[in-house]
Structures are given as C-alpha cells and as structure tokens.
Scaffold this motif. Structure first.
Motif, PDB file in Angstrom:
ATOM      1  N   TYR A  27     -17.683   2.303 -23.014  1.00  0.00           N
ATOM      2  CA  TYR A  27     -17.148   3.648 -23.279  1.00  0.00           C
ATOM      3  C   TYR A  27     -17.639   4.642 -22.229  1.00  0.00           C
ATOM      4  O   TYR A  27     -18.827   4.699 -21.924  1.00  0.00           O
ATOM      5  N   ASN A  28     -16.714   5.409 -21.649  1.00  0.00           N
ATOM      6  CA  ASN A  28     -17.070   6.451 -20.674  1.00  0.00           C
ATOM      7  C   ASN A  28     -16.890   7.833 -21.294  1.00  0.00           C
ATOM      8  O   ASN A  28     -15.864   8.103 -21.915  1.00  0.00           O
ATOM      9  N   PRO A  31     -13.287  11.091 -18.900  1.00  0.00           N
ATOM     10  CA  PRO A  31     -12.054  10.425 -18.443  1.00  0.00           C
ATOM     11  C   PRO A  31     -11.768  10.795 -16.982  1.00  0.00           C
ATOM     12  O   PRO A  31     -12.026  11.928 -16.564  1.00  0.00           O
ATOM     13  N   LEU A  32     -11.242   9.839 -16.235  1.00  0.00           N
ATOM     14  CA  LEU A  32     -10.976  10.101 -14.820  1.00  0.00           C
ATOM     15  C   LEU A  32      -9.487  10.187 -14.496  1.00  0.00           C
ATOM     16  O   LEU A  32      -9.108  10.499 -13.377  1.00  0.00           O
ATOM     17  N   ILE A 297      -8.152   4.431 -21.008  1.00  0.00           N
ATOM     18  CA  ILE A 297      -8.706   5.658 -20.409  1.00  0.00           C
ATOM     19  C   ILE A 297     -10.204   5.738 -20.700  1.00  0.00           C
ATOM     20  O   ILE A 297     -11.012   6.003 -19.806  1.00  0.00           O
ATOM     21  N   ASN A 300     -12.074   3.582 -18.487  1.00  0.00           N
ATOM     22  CA  ASN A 300     -11.877   3.852 -17.062  1.00  0.00           C
ATOM     23  C   ASN A 300     -11.154   2.699 -16.370  1.00  0.00           C
ATOM     24  O   ASN A 300     -11.556   2.240 -15.293  1.00  0.00           O
ATOM     25  N   ARG A 302      -7.361   1.632 -15.078  1.00  0.00           N
ATOM     26  CA  ARG A 302      -5.968   2.051 -14.860  1.00  0.00           C
ATOM     27  C   ARG A 302      -4.986   0.925 -15.142  1.00  0.00           C
ATOM     28  O   ARG A 302      -3.801   1.141 -15.313  1.00  0.00           O
ATOM     29  N   GLU A 306      -8.440  -4.017 -14.284  1.00  0.00           N
ATOM     30  CA  GLU A 306      -9.643  -3.166 -14.279  1.00  0.00           C
ATOM     31  C   GLU A 306     -10.405  -3.185 -15.609  1.00  0.00           C
ATOM     32  O   GLU A 306     -11.484  -2.608 -15.706  1.00  0.00           O
ATOM     33  N   LYS A 310     -15.418  -5.067 -18.904  1.00  0.00           N
ATOM     34  CA  LYS A 310     -15.877  -3.752 -19.373  1.00  0.00           C
ATOM     35  C   LYS A 310     -16.171  -3.838 -20.866  1.00  0.00           C
ATOM     36  O   LYS A 310     -15.549  -3.164 -21.711  1.00  0.00           O
TER      37      LYS A 310
END
Ligand code: FNR
Length: 316
Positions: A27-28, A31-32, A297, A300, A302, A306, A310
């Motif tokens: 978890y980030n 958001p980027l 999202i 992170n 896309r 990716e 994670k």
C-alpha cells in the motif's frame, strides 16, 4: 440432476477465510497517477484480455444450467470480461445440450474423455480455448465418478498435441503442485489454471451427495496461494491463471501480484446470478472493474506487469 446438486451444494458452502488472507498488498500513501492512467489489460495464451478477471467454468446441460450459461454470456458481453462455460460432457450425450452450449467462447472437458471426442467438441463449440479440467480427487469421491485414470495422461498428451486452439490445463479447486506445472510445460501447454483450495471444494460437495462419506479426503490439495508460490518461478514458461476462493477485487490483485496473468471466479459470481439476477451481477462486475483500478493506484502499478511482487506475507 448431478449438475443441479453441484450448484446447490456449492452455494450452501460459506467459506470466508482463504490462503490469500495471509498476504497484504504493498500500500502506498501517495498516489502517483489517476484512473485514466491505469491499464488493466492482460495477455493469456497470446491474446489480449481487457480485464484480468473472468467468469470461470461452472455449468452446462439441462434447462436450468443452460439458462445460467445464457445469462453468463449476456453478462460477460455487457461487461467485456471473458466467460468460460462449464463441462461440455452433457453436450456429448444430448443434441439439445450440444445446441445450447455457448459457441465461440471456450470448451471444457475432463481428462477422462476420449481425445477424439474432445477434438470434435472443439469444432462443434467453435471455441477459442479448451479448458481441460483435471479432478481425480472429485472422481474418487463422486458416487458415479470415472476411474479410468490410466488414460488421463495419454489423453492430455494427445489433445495438447492435436488441439487447433490453446489448451488450458485446469484444476477444479484442489490446486497444482510443481510436478503438474512442469508436466504441462513439457507438453508445451500454453496455460494452467491452478484453481486452488480455499473456495469451492468438490470433495466436500461429492461427500454431500453420499451417505458413506469420506470427509478426510476434503483436506487434500494445495491452496491458491501455495500453488501461486510454486508456479511463480515458471511464469515465463507458461501463463499462470489463478482461481479458487476468489471473493473480491483485493483477491484478484493479490493473485496478479503473485504472478497470475488472469484470475477466474466461479462460486461468488454464480451466487449473485442465482440469488439476485443478471442486473445485480453486471453491477457487481462493473464495481470489480473499477476497484481493481483503484487497488492498482494504491499499489503504484500502471499495468499488470507492475503489480509483480507488490505483496508481502503477514501474520494471520
Ligand atoms: C465448478 N467448476 C468446474 N470446473 C470445470 O473445469 N468444469 C466444470 O464443469 C465445473 N463445474 C463447476 C460447478 C460448480 C457449481 C462450481 C461452483 C464450480 C470449478 C470451478 O471452475 C473452479 O475451479 C472452482 O469452483 C474454484 O473456484 P471458486 O468456486 O472457489 O471461485
């Protein structure tokens, strides 16, 4: 009758905890990028799929089960997700079921079946994929199970060498070990659906249809998470599809982060269709499509590539 028993007993089972609960996504807090930047498409057997989850094999044959497939076809078209109909075996015995079997999707048959019949089914169903399901444990517990195990490997070998369409070797809720995945790679099979323990348990379902139950058989197999851990190091040689106990979009992204290319859902979608109807299932799938994006999202990522790794193991 057997197909209707399967549906009734599958829906009566209320499993809540699965092997995927022992994982947490990365978890980030910041958001980027936004929703429009996220690409949920994936590739399976060389084909592009718009969404990484799909309706997995459930049923076929008889008026009620054919209607369920009709409804799934409509839902899948409307939502743009893939749909894999259930076993073609009733269609081998009845012209009516042959005509009702969804055309142009996928065809599903067991390894107990004569390869010639499988090749004919591929043609008749105009299928894009053949799901060859393997369920030795279910056949053992099933009162009317097929016990011609000596022919299964030869059947698999013959169909995989002669099939004009991609073969997906599919478990049915007992998971796959390393030897099975290696065997599929050796036969140049393009994809395996590891369909692990944690959701629908066909040993339990078949015991539910027996008076002389062998309940100890219900504990055999590999969980979905275990199978994905095993499959991870082979993911560049064969497409890994995950299924077995998928409950929500979080389970979907966890499987993708553990190396799956796509994630199959059976029981949960069946339950919504049977209890609440087509419109409710469409609404639910649209929600899943959006929430998969939201989760990507947070992670992170896309795109599906990716999402790789994670994820982390947590105390549960
Ligand atoms: C199934 N499943 C299944 N699989 C298959 O390859 N051919 C089939 O005909 C069927 N039939 C079937 C009937 C019913 C009622 C259920 C619920 C399931 C197995 C299914 O595709 C999947 O592998 C397992 O059910 C695990 O996923 P869930 O149910 O835990 O999401």
């Amino acid at each position: 009758m057997r197909k209707k028993d399967h549906i009734r007993l599958a829906l009566a089972d209320k499993t809540k905890v699965t092997s995927l609960d022992s994982y947490a996504i990365d978890y980030n807090s910041i958001p980027l990028f936004g929703l429009d930047d996220v690409d949920t498409s994936t590739s399976v057997c060389g084909d592009r799929w718009e969404y990484p989850f799909f309706i997995n094999a459930i049923t076929a044959g008889g008026e009620d089960c054919n209607k369920i497939n009709q409804d799934f076809m409509e839902v899948s078209k409307k939502c743009g997700i893939n749909f894999f109909p259930g076993s073609y075996s009733p269609a081998l015995k009845s012209k009516e079921d042959e005509e009702a079997y969804p055309k142009g999707y996928s065809v599903n048959l067991g390894l107990d079946k004569d390869p010639q019949l499988v090749l004919e089914a591929i043609e008749k169903s105009q299928a894009k994929y053949i799901q060859l399901h393997t369920n030795p444990l279910q056949e053992i517990v099933m009162p009317e199970g097929d016990h011609n195990f000596e022919s299964w490997y030869a059947n698999l070998k013959e169909v995989s060498s002669k099939s004009p369409i991609p073969v997906i070797l599919k478990e049915t809720g007992f998971g796959m070990n390393e030897a099975t995945i290696k065997l599929a790679i050796d036969l140049n099979i393009p994809a395996v659906d590891i369909s692990g323990m944690g959701g629908t348990n066909f040993a339990r379902i078949e015991n539910g249809r027996r008076t002389d139950k062998s309940t100890y058989l219900e504990a055999i197999g590999y969980t979905t998470a275990e199978s994905l851990e095993i499959a991870y190091s082979y993911k560049d040689k064969i497409d890994i599809i995950a299924s077995g106990g998928i409950r929500n979009p979080l389970d979907v992204v966890k499987c993708l982060a553990l190396g799956a290319k796509a994630v199959g859902v059976s029981k949960i979608f069946l339950e919504i269709l049977v209890n609440e109807g087509k419109a409710a299932l469409i609404q639910e799938i649209e929600k899943w499509k959006k929430e998969v994006k939201f989760l990507m999202i947070l992670m992170n990522a896309r795109n599906i590539a990716e999402l790789d790794k994670k994820i982390r193991k947590v105390e549960f």
